[in-house]
Write a protein that holds these residues in place. Structure first.
Motif, mmCIF file in Angstrom:
data_model
loop_
_atom_site.group_PDB
_atom_site.id
_atom_site.type_symbol
_atom_site.label_atom_id
_atom_site.label_comp_id
_atom_site.label_asym_id
_atom_site.label_seq_id
_atom_site.Cartn_x
_atom_site.Cartn_y
_atom_site.Cartn_z
ATOM 1 N N THR A 6 0.853 -1.181 0.000
ATOM 2 C CA THR A 6 0.000 0.000 0.000
ATOM 3 C C THR A 6 0.894 1.237 0.000
ATOM 4 O OG1 THR A 6 -0.071 0.179 2.400
ATOM 5 C CG2 THR A 6 -1.727 -1.242 1.356
ATOM 6 N N ASP A 171 -3.967 2.472 -3.699
ATOM 7 C CA ASP A 171 -4.352 1.298 -2.915
ATOM 8 C C ASP A 171 -5.533 0.531 -3.496
ATOM 9 O OD1 ASP A 171 -2.366 2.091 -1.261
ATOM 10 O OD2 ASP A 171 -3.627 2.543 0.463
ATOM 11 N N SER A 172 -6.176 1.064 -4.527
ATOM 12 C CA SER A 172 -7.381 0.398 -5.028
ATOM 13 C C SER A 172 -7.428 0.258 -6.536
ATOM 14 C CB SER A 172 -8.624 1.180 -4.573
ATOM 15 O OG SER A 172 -8.693 2.437 -5.236
ATOM 16 N N ARG A 174 -8.519 2.551 -8.435
ATOM 17 C CA ARG A 174 -9.729 3.277 -8.820
ATOM 18 C C ARG A 174 -9.389 4.744 -9.079
ATOM 19 N NH1 ARG A 174 -14.223 2.157 -4.421
ATOM 20 N NH2 ARG A 174 -15.577 2.848 -6.126
ATOM 21 N N GLY A 198 -2.615 -0.576 -6.524
ATOM 22 C CA GLY A 198 -3.270 0.117 -7.629
ATOM 23 C C GLY A 198 -2.789 -0.308 -9.002
ATOM 24 N N SER A 406 -11.100 -0.882 -1.668
ATOM 25 C CA SER A 406 -10.587 -1.688 -2.768
ATOM 26 C C SER A 406 -11.195 -3.081 -2.768
ATOM 27 C CB SER A 406 -9.065 -1.821 -2.669
ATOM 28 O OG SER A 406 -8.715 -2.706 -1.620
ATOM 29 N N LYS A 407 -10.940 -3.804 -3.840
ATOM 30 C CA LYS A 407 -11.381 -5.195 -3.932
ATOM 31 C C LYS A 407 -10.702 -6.049 -2.867
ATOM 32 C CE LYS A 407 -12.232 -8.786 -7.426
ATOM 33 N NZ LYS A 407 -12.140 -9.131 -8.868
#
Length: 515
Positions: A6, A171-172, A174, A198, A406-407
């Motif tokens: 992260t 971190d995601s 997105r 990410g 996040s997933k």
């Protein structure tokens, strides 16, 4: 398996390195800049043979400091370099300010307001060193306007992101904010030390282009602190994991039971059963309703067959202690799955719940109460939404601040709630267990397998997991190994793949592992 960090974990690693005296902030910045230049020339070797033109976009953090180093190194190679800074140099942190001063001795620094799309698209290389992993909010409007302009043009410029494309959550994966164009897509993204979440989740692989990882010397630091549990990127099992015992018999390699749907809907279970057999289970039996026995018998040879019409008959079949793994759901029918679910869970067997079994579980009045630690749930996005509607809703909300949900966050929460391993399917498949163990098995970049978007592929994956659990693999290990084999088999076969091809191609993949 490689660790994925992260943004907070990466900051902790850098701070630990500097605190230990192994490296200074300026040295890290120099190594990062050199790493980007090296990655660019590796990706496009022709750029090493002449002088070209680059535009370097720098932000007000250390990512911008990396940009000034890159500008200086390109200038030293004889390139024509234009540098634009978003903000004023007085706001730069000390190390970035030092590299701003070094660049200032070589060239000018323009303001961001002076930039235009044509200026960037007419150059040979654009370096995005605006925000990197530190972004926690949507990018400013003027920056979003430039990103949108670049998204709709096709100039000659190769676009390179320093650590992460600006606008993307580290971190995601997105895009931060509710504007899908508020991001700078790249042809190449150069990460430092390791990949970040990410790069492999969500929209990250689409926006990053290709990724390279530059070593900046953090591997020399022992005991780097971690902020929270780590996530690993699964890159394949060691040979010893999949190798079968030299001495043994069929029952020593496990006996899997795959429950079949009614007549006309037996194909999904047959796909799962053949995959379980191919991946090394000693025996695989199809449990089939009376009406479908003849249909199934006409289609199988190595697979065994038994008649199972009711939950009571299932319980009787499962009284055989040698039958140690169960696959439930593919093509089964939701109404039938609701009736069979209590008996399946009461058996305590290593169990894969897939397809219709997941819908039945979502509709069950007892919720997740019957699940146990030897279960694996394998939802795609729609099934995940039925099982965990609140977690899916959080994933669907536009992320206005970072780190965004996040997933990985959703799958870990799902695993804790269910009390078992959850494999959340997709190109960025995430596998999590209740203890926080988490793996990403990603079909992205050079490992992309678009041919898996075909009917029945998920049934094969369920069968692979079941076969590995029959062999004695713990649920998490079975899930991550099966997900990797699933992708590698699709890649090995290539275009034209249909679900039946996966099991038939698996032996070639296994031989490639040296088995």
């Amino acid at each position: 398996m490689a660790e994925i960090l992260t943004s907070a974990q990466m900051r902790a690693a850098e701070q630990a390195a500097m605190a230990s005296g192994v490296v200074t902030g300026l040295e890290l910045m120099e190594r990062a800049g050199q790493g980007v230049v090296t990655a660019v020339l590796d990706a496009w070797p022709e750029l090493a043979h002449s002088a070209y033109k680059a535009v370097v976009l720098c932000g007000l953090g250390n990512n911008g400091g990396d940009g000034f180093v890159i500008a200086r190194l390109l200038k030293q190679r004889g390139w024509e370099v234009e540098v634009c800074l978003y903000g004023t140099p007085e706001k730069l942190p000390p190390d970035a300010r030092a590299n701003y001063e070094k660049w200032h001795g070589l060239g000018e620094v323009a303001g961001f307001a002076d930039l235009c799309v044509g200026q960037i698209e007419s150059c040979d290389l654009m370096i995005d060193a605006l925000f990197g992993t530190g972004l926690t909010r949507p990018i400013p409007a003027e920056m979003a306007a430039l990103a949108q302009g670049l998204a709709h043009t096709k100039g000659a410029a190769r676009r390179v992101a320093v650590d992460l494309p600006t606008g993307l959550c580290s971190d995601s994966g997105r895009i931060l904010g509710d504007n899908s164009d508020a991001v700078f897509p790249s042809d190449l993204t150069v990460s430092f030390h390791t990949l970040k979440l990410g790069h492999v989740l969500g929209q990250g692989p689409q926006i990053c282009g290709q990724v390279a990882v530059a070593d900046i010397g953090l591997n020399a630091v022992d005991d780097i602190p971690q902020d929270g549990a780590t996530v690993t990127l699964y890159d394949g099992p060691p040979r010893s994991v999949l190798a079968k015992q030299s001495f043994g018999h069929k029952y020593s390699h496990g006996h899997a039971l795959i429950l079949s749907g009614p007549s006309g809907k037996t194909g999904a279970a047959r796909l799962a059963a053949r995959a379980a057999l191919r991946v090394g289970a000693g025996l695989v039996t199809l449990g089939t309703p009376h009406e479908a026995v003849t249909e199934v018998a006409a289609q199988i040879t190595a697979l065994m067959l038994t008649e199972i019409d009711t939950p009571d008959l299932l319980t009787r079949v499962l009284s055989d202690p040698r039958l140690n793994a169960l696959c439930f759901g593919p093509g089964f029918g939701v109404a039938r799955a609701e009736a069979f679910l209590p008996a399946v869970l009461a058996s305590g067997r290593a169990t894969v719940l897939d397809a219709d079994a997941l819908t039945a579980l979502a509709k069950s009045d007892s919720g997740f109460a019957g699940l146990h630690e030897n279960c694996v749930l394998t939802p795609h996005a729609g099934e995940f939404k039925r099982l965990f509607p609140d977690l899916a809703a959080r994933l669907a909300e536009p992320p206005l601040t970072g780190p965004a949900y996040s997933k990985v966050d959703a799958t870990r929460s799902a695993a804790r709630r269910a009390g078992c391993t959850v494999l959340f399917k997709g190109p960025d498949t995430v596998i999590a267990s209740p203890d926080g163990q988490c793996t990403v098995s990603a079909a992205i970049y050079e490992h992309a397998a678009p041919w898996l978007a075909t009917a029945g592929a998920g049934d094969v994956l369920a069968g692979l997991i079941t076969g590995l659990m029959a062999r004695g693999f713990p649920p998490h290990q079975a899930a991550e190994t099966a997900a990797w084999l699933h992708v590698e088999t699709a890649r090995c076969f290539g275009p034209g793949l249909i679900a039946e091809d996966l099991s038939e191609t698996l032996p070639k993949v296994l031989r490639g592992l040296g088995l």
